[in-house]
Structure formats: structure tokens, C-alpha cells
Scaffold this motif. Structure first.
Motif, PDB file in Angstrom:
ATOM      1  N   ASN A 133       0.784  -1.240   0.000  1.00  0.00           N
ATOM      2  CA  ASN A 133       0.000   0.000   0.000  1.00  0.00           C
ATOM      3  C   ASN A 133       0.813   1.285   0.000  1.00  0.00           C
ATOM      4  OD1 ASN A 133      -2.457  -1.274  -0.224  1.00  0.00           O
ATOM      5  ND2 ASN A 133      -2.636  -1.563   1.993  1.00  0.00           N
ATOM      6  N   PHE A 134       2.110   1.175   0.166  1.00  0.00           N
ATOM      7  CA  PHE A 134       2.948   2.375   0.082  1.00  0.00           C
ATOM      8  C   PHE A 134       3.010   2.906  -1.353  1.00  0.00           C
ATOM      9  CE2 PHE A 134       5.034   1.087   4.110  1.00  0.00           C
ATOM     10  CZ  PHE A 134       5.105   2.333   4.725  1.00  0.00           C
ATOM     11  N   PHE A 135       2.799   2.021  -2.312  1.00  0.00           N
ATOM     12  CA  PHE A 135       3.104   2.362  -3.694  1.00  0.00           C
ATOM     13  C   PHE A 135       1.877   2.792  -4.486  1.00  0.00           C
ATOM     14  CE2 PHE A 135       6.180  -0.563  -1.984  1.00  0.00           C
ATOM     15  CZ  PHE A 135       7.333   0.180  -2.173  1.00  0.00           C
ATOM     16  N   GLU A 136       2.011   3.955  -5.109  1.00  0.00           N
ATOM     17  CA  GLU A 136       0.882   4.490  -5.859  1.00  0.00           C
ATOM     18  C   GLU A 136       0.795   3.930  -7.277  1.00  0.00           C
ATOM     19  OE1 GLU A 136       0.433   8.358  -3.193  1.00  0.00           O
ATOM     20  OE2 GLU A 136       2.262   7.461  -3.899  1.00  0.00           O
ATOM     21  N   ILE A 137       1.949   3.680  -7.836  1.00  0.00           N
ATOM     22  CA  ILE A 137       1.975   3.176  -9.218  1.00  0.00           C
ATOM     23  C   ILE A 137       3.095   2.133  -9.349  1.00  0.00           C
ATOM     24  CG2 ILE A 137       1.067   5.285 -10.350  1.00  0.00           C
ATOM     25  CD1 ILE A 137       4.612   4.776 -10.818  1.00  0.00           C
ATOM     26  N   GLY A 138       3.181   1.535 -10.512  1.00  0.00           N
ATOM     27  CA  GLY A 138       4.262   0.581 -10.705  1.00  0.00           C
ATOM     28  C   GLY A 138       4.404   0.134 -12.139  1.00  0.00           C
ATOM     29  N   GLY A 139       5.546  -0.467 -12.409  1.00  0.00           N
ATOM     30  CA  GLY A 139       5.799  -1.125 -13.687  1.00  0.00           C
ATOM     31  C   GLY A 139       6.200  -2.554 -13.346  1.00  0.00           C
ATOM     32  N   PHE A 140       5.658  -3.518 -14.086  1.00  0.00           N
ATOM     33  CA  PHE A 140       5.834  -4.925 -13.728  1.00  0.00           C
ATOM     34  C   PHE A 140       6.241  -5.746 -14.948  1.00  0.00           C
ATOM     35  CE2 PHE A 140       2.707  -2.789 -11.154  1.00  0.00           C
ATOM     36  CZ  PHE A 140       3.112  -3.094  -9.855  1.00  0.00           C
ATOM     37  N   ALA A 141       6.671  -6.991 -14.667  1.00  0.00           N
ATOM     38  CA  ALA A 141       7.053  -7.864 -15.777  1.00  0.00           C
ATOM     39  C   ALA A 141       5.846  -8.318 -16.579  1.00  0.00           C
ATOM     40  CB  ALA A 141       7.837  -9.064 -15.258  1.00  0.00           C
ATOM     41  N   SER A 142       4.651  -8.083 -16.048  1.00  0.00           N
ATOM     42  CA  SER A 142       3.454  -8.387 -16.832  1.00  0.00           C
ATOM     43  C   SER A 142       3.188  -7.272 -17.853  1.00  0.00           C
ATOM     44  CB  SER A 142       2.245  -8.570 -15.907  1.00  0.00           C
ATOM     45  OG  SER A 142       2.358  -7.773 -14.750  1.00  0.00           O
ATOM     46  N   ASP A 143       3.865  -6.135 -17.697  1.00  0.00           N
ATOM     47  CA  ASP A 143       3.776  -5.043 -18.687  1.00  0.00           C
ATOM     48  C   ASP A 143       4.766  -5.276 -19.822  1.00  0.00           C
ATOM     49  OD1 ASP A 143       1.903  -3.488 -17.185  1.00  0.00           O
ATOM     50  OD2 ASP A 143       3.544  -2.882 -15.874  1.00  0.00           O
ATOM     51  N   SER A 144       5.952  -5.743 -19.455  1.00  0.00           N
ATOM     52  CA  SER A 144       7.000  -6.002 -20.440  1.00  0.00           C
ATOM     53  C   SER A 144       8.039  -6.898 -19.784  1.00  0.00           C
ATOM     54  CB  SER A 144       7.668  -4.681 -20.849  1.00  0.00           C
ATOM     55  OG  SER A 144       8.875  -4.936 -21.543  1.00  0.00           O
ATOM     56  N   SER A 145       8.736  -7.711 -20.579  1.00  0.00           N
ATOM     57  CA  SER A 145       9.790  -8.529 -19.962  1.00  0.00           C
ATOM     58  C   SER A 145      11.135  -7.809 -20.022  1.00  0.00           C
ATOM     59  CB  SER A 145       9.866  -9.908 -20.617  1.00  0.00           C
ATOM     60  OG  SER A 145      10.154  -9.773 -21.981  1.00  0.00           O
ATOM     61  N   ASN A 146      11.104  -6.564 -20.450  1.00  0.00           N
ATOM     62  CA  ASN A 146      12.327  -5.768 -20.558  1.00  0.00           C
ATOM     63  C   ASN A 146      12.340  -4.704 -19.460  1.00  0.00           C
ATOM     64  OD1 ASN A 146      13.642  -3.211 -21.409  1.00  0.00           O
ATOM     65  ND2 ASN A 146      14.276  -4.425 -23.156  1.00  0.00           N
ATOM     66  N   ARG A 147      13.376  -4.716 -18.659  1.00  0.00           N
ATOM     67  CA  ARG A 147      13.424  -3.822 -17.477  1.00  0.00           C
ATOM     68  C   ARG A 147      13.366  -2.340 -17.825  1.00  0.00           C
ATOM     69  NH1 ARG A 147      14.659  -6.414 -12.230  1.00  0.00           N
ATOM     70  NH2 ARG A 147      13.819  -4.606 -11.168  1.00  0.00           N
ATOM     71  N   GLU A 148      14.011  -1.987 -18.911  1.00  0.00           N
ATOM     72  CA  GLU A 148      14.001  -0.576 -19.321  1.00  0.00           C
ATOM     73  C   GLU A 148      12.565  -0.143 -19.662  1.00  0.00           C
ATOM     74  OE1 GLU A 148      16.234   0.058 -22.881  1.00  0.00           O
ATOM     75  OE2 GLU A 148      15.545   2.123 -23.039  1.00  0.00           O
ATOM     76  N   GLU A 149      11.857  -1.010 -20.390  1.00  0.00           N
ATOM     77  CA  GLU A 149      10.461  -0.701 -20.729  1.00  0.00           C
ATOM     78  C   GLU A 149       9.586  -0.646 -19.491  1.00  0.00           C
ATOM     79  OE1 GLU A 149       8.859  -3.247 -23.838  1.00  0.00           O
ATOM     80  OE2 GLU A 149      10.663  -2.857 -25.024  1.00  0.00           O
ATOM     81  N   ILE A 150       9.868  -1.509 -18.534  1.00  0.00           N
ATOM     82  CA  ILE A 150       9.101  -1.509 -17.276  1.00  0.00           C
ATOM     83  C   ILE A 150       9.222  -0.141 -16.604  1.00  0.00           C
ATOM     84  CG2 ILE A 150       9.050  -2.467 -14.913  1.00  0.00           C
ATOM     85  CD1 ILE A 150       9.791  -5.208 -16.200  1.00  0.00           C
ATOM     86  N   LEU A 151      10.433   0.403 -16.624  1.00  0.00           N
ATOM     87  CA  LEU A 151      10.668   1.726 -16.019  1.00  0.00           C
ATOM     88  C   LEU A 151       9.897   2.812 -16.768  1.00  0.00           C
ATOM     89  CD1 LEU A 151      14.533   1.571 -15.400  1.00  0.00           C
ATOM     90  CD2 LEU A 151      12.737   1.402 -13.688  1.00  0.00           C
ATOM     91  N   ILE A 152       9.938   2.730 -18.070  1.00  0.00           N
ATOM     92  CA  ILE A 152       9.266   3.742 -18.887  1.00  0.00           C
ATOM     93  C   ILE A 152       7.741   3.678 -18.693  1.00  0.00           C
ATOM     94  CG2 ILE A 152       8.822   4.452 -21.299  1.00  0.00           C
ATOM     95  CD1 ILE A 152      11.863   3.678 -21.756  1.00  0.00           C
ATOM     96  N   ILE A 153       7.219   2.459 -18.585  1.00  0.00           N
ATOM     97  CA  ILE A 153       5.783   2.286 -18.339  1.00  0.00           C
ATOM     98  C   ILE A 153       5.404   2.852 -16.959  1.00  0.00           C
ATOM     99  CG2 ILE A 153       3.964   0.541 -17.922  1.00  0.00           C
ATOM    100  CD1 ILE A 153       5.431  -1.110 -20.210  1.00  0.00           C
ATOM    101  N   ALA A 154       6.241   2.575 -15.958  1.00  0.00           N
ATOM    102  CA  ALA A 154       5.984   3.108 -14.599  1.00  0.00           C
ATOM    103  C   ALA A 154       5.962   4.637 -14.635  1.00  0.00           C
ATOM    104  CB  ALA A 154       7.048   2.608 -13.625  1.00  0.00           C
ATOM    105  N   LYS A 155       6.898   5.213 -15.373  1.00  0.00           N
ATOM    106  CA  LYS A 155       6.954   6.682 -15.487  1.00  0.00           C
ATOM    107  C   LYS A 155       5.686   7.221 -16.168  1.00  0.00           C
ATOM    108  CE  LYS A 155       8.860  10.887 -16.537  1.00  0.00           C
ATOM    109  NZ  LYS A 155       8.034  11.406 -17.604  1.00  0.00           N
ATOM    110  N   LYS A 156       5.238   6.542 -17.210  1.00  0.00           N
ATOM    111  CA  LYS A 156       4.012   6.973 -17.910  1.00  0.00           C
ATOM    112  C   LYS A 156       2.814   6.936 -16.974  1.00  0.00           C
ATOM    113  CE  LYS A 156       4.931   6.072 -22.744  1.00  0.00           C
ATOM    114  NZ  LYS A 156       5.074   4.917 -23.652  1.00  0.00           N
TER     115      LYS A 156
END
Ligand SMILES: [Mg+2]
Length: 229
Positions: A133-156
Motif C-alpha cells: 500500500n505504500f506504492f501508488e503506481i508501478g511497472g511490472f514484468a506483466s507489462d514487459s519482460s524488458n526492465r528498461e520498458e518496465i521503467l518507462i511504463i511506470a513513469k508513464k
């Protein structure tokens, strides 16, 4: 309002899961393929769940999993994880909860997850510690299997989250492995490494993160540092 987005990795950064993920994968591969030590010869630190599964296939079955198999494995993995996560070795690293509390109280920060776990797995892994519950948003491996993309998705997602109130001015990525550092730098974000996982400060230094902390014990110092940068 200008926000700082702080994205946290989970395993080796916030918590040690007591090998909950590895054990859940072991049960899954033993059940479906009769493989007892699927992770032998694989260093999963910093890898995304689908990438770990693909690597297990290559090493043990000499082939790639198809989409259906991947789906079936992840489903079974999640069921197993619900059990393996409750183990006596599970722990939250010292200072983590305090640091998250400081960040949460400060309106300039937005805290999120950026993890190689799929969404469901991340949620389960943070159940015993109640950190989810601390976290408002996130990027996960279910969004992409690429860590860089996960970061970009979290930022979006963070951009969307703050859009009526302001904008994200800086993104800080905190992780315990070279893969976290590499992905953060590729995405153009600030990389902070922490040596609470399986890599030492010296091993992490090679990848030149913006800064390295030994651990979060001195959370007040780290909080001040995050305010400064
Ligand atoms: Mg990690």
C-alpha cells in the motif's frame, strides 16, 4: 507542482523473500516437466519473471516456451508463490519501512515499484510485510519482460497519476543489481544502487550508478539525499 518519482525494485532491495520466487518456480517446473533444479546455472537476480522462465527452458529443455506454456507456468507459479512467500526467512530490510514512510509523508515524492515480478507476484511478495500500500503506481514484468520498458511504463503511469496536479521532474530508480542500473541509465533516469541483495558495493560500482548505498539503515541520510538530488 514538480514531483520526484522514486521507483523501487522489490527482491534484494525492499525485501528478502526467503527464496519464495525460486521455490515457487521449482514446484512449478517439477510438476509440469519433472525438473527438480530448474534454476541450476542461472543467476536470476534482476531478471524479469518471463526472462527467468525462458532461461530455464533454454537450459533444461533446449527450446523456447510458447505463449500458452508461459501463461500456464506463470499461473501455477502464482499459486505456488502464495504458499512459498510465507516462510521464516522472509524479511524487510532495515530502514525500508521508515524510508518509505518519510517519502510517503512528503508531498513532493511519488513512490512506485519497478520490478521484474509480474503484477500478481509483486503483490503477493509484499503481503507478509504489508508494503504494497505504500506504492501508488508501478511497472511490472506483466507489462514487459524488458526492465528498461518496465521503467518507462511506470513513469508513464506516474505522469498520468499527477497530470492534474503537476508533472514528474525527476525519476530515481533504486535497485540491487547491475540490471537495475543498466535499465535506469538506458531509460535516462537516475540510478541508485543498494548493496542489500547479492551484489557488493564494489560489484555494483563497475556499472557506475549515480550513487550507491550499503543499505537503508541510515534512512534519514538517504531521505535527505533524495531531497537534495
Ligand atoms: Mg532485485
Amino acid at each position: 507542482m514538480k514531483y520526484k518519482l522514486v521507483l523501487f525494485d522489490i527482491d534484494g532491495t525492499l525485501i528478502f523473500s526467503g527464496y519464495a520466487g525460486s521455490n515457487a518456480l521449482k514446484r512449478t517446473f517439477e510438476k509440469f516437466y519433472g525438473i527438480k533444479e530448474p534454476l541450476k546455472g542461472i543467476r536470476p537476480d534482476g531478471m524479469t519473471d518471463p526472462d527467468i522462465i525462458r532461461e530455464i527452458f533454454r537450459k533444461n529443455l533446449k527450446r523456447e516456451p510458447d505463449e500458452k506454456e508461459m501463461e500456464k507456468i506463470l499461473k501455477e507459479y502464482i499459486e505456488n508463490l502464495k504458499e512459498t512467500v510465507w516462510n521464516k526467512d522472509y524479511k524487510v530490510f532495515e530502514g525500508v519501512r521508515e524510508l518509505l514512510t518519510c517519502l510517503k509523508k512528503n508531498k513532493k515524492f511519488l513512490i512506485g515499484l519497478a520490478t521484474g515480478n509480474i503484477y500478481e507476484g509483486a503483490k503477493i511478495k509484499l503481503l507478509p510485510s504489508n508494503l504494497w500500500n505504500f506504492f501508488e503506481i508501478g511497472g511490472f514484468a506483466s507489462d514487459s519482460s524488458n526492465r528498461e520498458e518496465i521503467l518507462i511504463i511506470a513513469k508513464k503511469r506516474a505522469d498520468e497519476y499527477v497530470k492534474n496536479k503537476g508533472e514528474i521532474e525527476k525519476v530515481i530508480v533504486i535497485g540491487d543489481t547491475p540490471l537495475d542500473i543498466i535499465a535506469a541509465k538506458k531509460a535516462g533516469f537516475i540510478s541508485i544502487a543498494v548493496a542489500t541483495g547479492n551484489f557488493t558495493k564494489e560489484q555494483l560500482e563497475i556499472y557506475k550508478p549515480f550513487y550507491i548505498f550499503e543499505d537503508f539503515k541510515d534512512y534519514k541520510k538517504i531521505f535527505s539525499f533524495l531531497i537534495e538530488i
